[in-house]
Design a protein around this motif. Sequence first.
Motif, PDB file in Angstrom:
ATOM      1  N   UNK A 143       0.832  -1.203   0.000  1.00 32.36           N
ATOM      2  CA  UNK A 143       0.000   0.000   0.000  1.00 32.36           C
ATOM      3  C   UNK A 143       0.864   1.249   0.000  1.00 32.36           C
ATOM      4  N   UNK A 144       0.282   2.339  -0.485  1.00 36.43           N
ATOM      5  CA  UNK A 144       1.043   3.582  -0.543  1.00 36.43           C
ATOM      6  C   UNK A 144       1.372   4.084   0.854  1.00 36.43           C
ATOM      7  N   UNK A 145       0.489   3.866   1.818  1.00 37.43           N
ATOM      8  CA  UNK A 145       0.750   4.325   3.183  1.00 37.43           C
ATOM      9  C   UNK A 145       1.961   3.609   3.767  1.00 37.43           C
ATOM     10  N   UNK A 146       2.004   2.281   3.596  1.00 42.68           N
ATOM     11  CA  UNK A 146       3.137   1.509   4.098  1.00 42.68           C
ATOM     12  C   UNK A 146       4.420   1.924   3.384  1.00 42.68           C
ATOM     13  N   UNK A 147       4.397   1.950   2.062  1.00 44.21           N
ATOM     14  CA  UNK A 147       5.614   2.237   1.301  1.00 44.21           C
ATOM     15  C   UNK A 147       6.143   3.633   1.592  1.00 44.21           C
ATOM     16  N   UNK A 148       5.239   4.582   1.767  1.00 42.69           N
ATOM     17  CA  UNK A 148       5.694   5.952   2.020  1.00 42.69           C
ATOM     18  C   UNK A 148       6.294   6.118   3.410  1.00 42.69           C
ATOM     19  N   UNK A 149       5.682   5.493   4.411  1.00 43.67           N
ATOM     20  CA  UNK A 149       6.266   5.629   5.747  1.00 43.67           C
ATOM     21  C   UNK A 149       7.547   4.808   5.891  1.00 43.67           C
ATOM     22  N   UNK A 150       7.690   3.753   5.111  1.00 44.20           N
ATOM     23  CA  UNK A 150       8.954   3.036   5.096  1.00 44.20           C
ATOM     24  C   UNK A 150      10.042   3.896   4.451  1.00 44.20           C
ATOM     25  N   UNK A 151       9.710   4.554   3.355  1.00 43.54           N
ATOM     26  CA  UNK A 151      10.668   5.458   2.714  1.00 43.54           C
ATOM     27  C   UNK A 151      11.043   6.601   3.653  1.00 43.54           C
ATOM     28  N   UNK A 152      10.080   7.092   4.414  1.00 42.30           N
ATOM     29  CA  UNK A 152      10.362   8.153   5.382  1.00 42.30           C
ATOM     30  C   UNK A 152      11.316   7.665   6.457  1.00 42.30           C
ATOM     31  N   UNK A 153      11.091   6.446   6.947  1.00 41.31           N
ATOM     32  CA  UNK A 153      11.985   5.904   7.964  1.00 41.31           C
ATOM     33  C   UNK A 153      13.402   5.750   7.420  1.00 41.31           C
ATOM     34  N   UNK A 154      13.519   5.222   6.215  1.00 38.17           N
ATOM     35  CA  UNK A 154      14.835   5.034   5.625  1.00 38.17           C
ATOM     36  C   UNK A 154      15.561   6.360   5.423  1.00 38.17           C
ATOM     37  N   UNK A 155      14.813   7.402   5.101  1.00 34.90           N
ATOM     38  CA  UNK A 155      15.423   8.713   4.867  1.00 34.90           C
ATOM     39  C   UNK A 155      15.819   9.403   6.156  1.00 34.90           C
ATOM     40  N   UNK A 156      14.983   9.310   7.189  1.00 36.59           N
ATOM     41  CA  UNK A 156      15.220  10.068   8.420  1.00 36.59           C
ATOM     42  C   UNK A 156      15.950   9.282   9.492  1.00 36.59           C
ATOM     43  N   UNK A 157      15.935   7.946   9.404  1.00 37.91           N
ATOM     44  CA  UNK A 157      16.505   7.136  10.466  1.00 37.91           C
ATOM     45  C   UNK A 157      15.716   7.215  11.752  1.00 37.91           C
ATOM     46  N   UNK A 158      14.432   7.545  11.667  1.00 35.87           N
ATOM     47  CA  UNK A 158      13.623   7.760  12.866  1.00 35.87           C
ATOM     48  C   UNK A 158      13.449   6.494  13.687  1.00 35.87           C
TER      49      UNK A 158
END
Length: 305
Positions: A143-158
Amino acid sequence: MRWTWVRTAVALAVAASIVQTSQPDTAEAQVSPAAAGRSAIYGGGPFYQDGQGVMDVLRSSGFTTVILWSIHVHDNGDLYYNDHLVVKDGQYVGDAGWPARLRTLKQAPTSVDRIEVSVGAWGTPDWQAIDNLITRDGTGSGTVLYRNFLALKNATGADAINNDDEAHYDVDSTVIFARMANAMGYRNFTLAPYTAVSYWQGVKNGLGGLVDRVYLQAYAGGSGNDPATWTRSLGMPVDPGLWSKNGSGCTAGDSPAQVESKMRAWKSSAGIPGGFMWLYDDIKQCSAQGAAADYARAINTATTS
């Protein structure tokens, strides 16, 4: 939190795919003590726009947690950091240098050991958009929600997602979302309440130990909040927050000395394990009344003594 520059079936599928967390203590149960001396700082535009300089300020500040405020979720799933599009269709599309700068936050020598991404704000529909996307698509890895928040995590290291919902207050979709985020690698889910205690109780009860911090707003709309009351309501210690010097002439808000005094009182009355400051943008603007290091020292001193 406020914009200071302008002042059902899915649940079953998700539950099957994540590790269940332990149930929390009830509001009447004895609250377990927590380690003291932690300090968090929320920041907006400068955390994205001010280059490596602001990262170095944070590393040397004494703050232990940096909270990136704020991620906004659009109806199509796009993620914005304030006004900047940062994730689209499962890909990070923001400033190419931002992820590398964020990675330096935890590089020694540094006081920072945790990064959180905050979702929502006062007057924004982000958690409604999340609810709608879950209802429409679910929370599977495609899903777009999952993929986008995964991309956000990878980018920010949150390390965690911070829930700054101040409008939607839907327990079920929040719990589903938090479990999805945990399944993709966000270790924790934190809360930032100022009102609507029953909603936050529902989220905490639904997530148990996944919620490891509560950042209680004790300024603006939450200025009358008592950390001891919220600690009893949520069954865990809270980290209250105050607003730094801000506004015209930097006459509004609290100085570092005032922050230390209030945090000391809450340490005595509520056993707070830490606290937070709102907002780095204002600290930068009113630096003559106190730098980031001054505010961090105030919180760290008050909550360890």
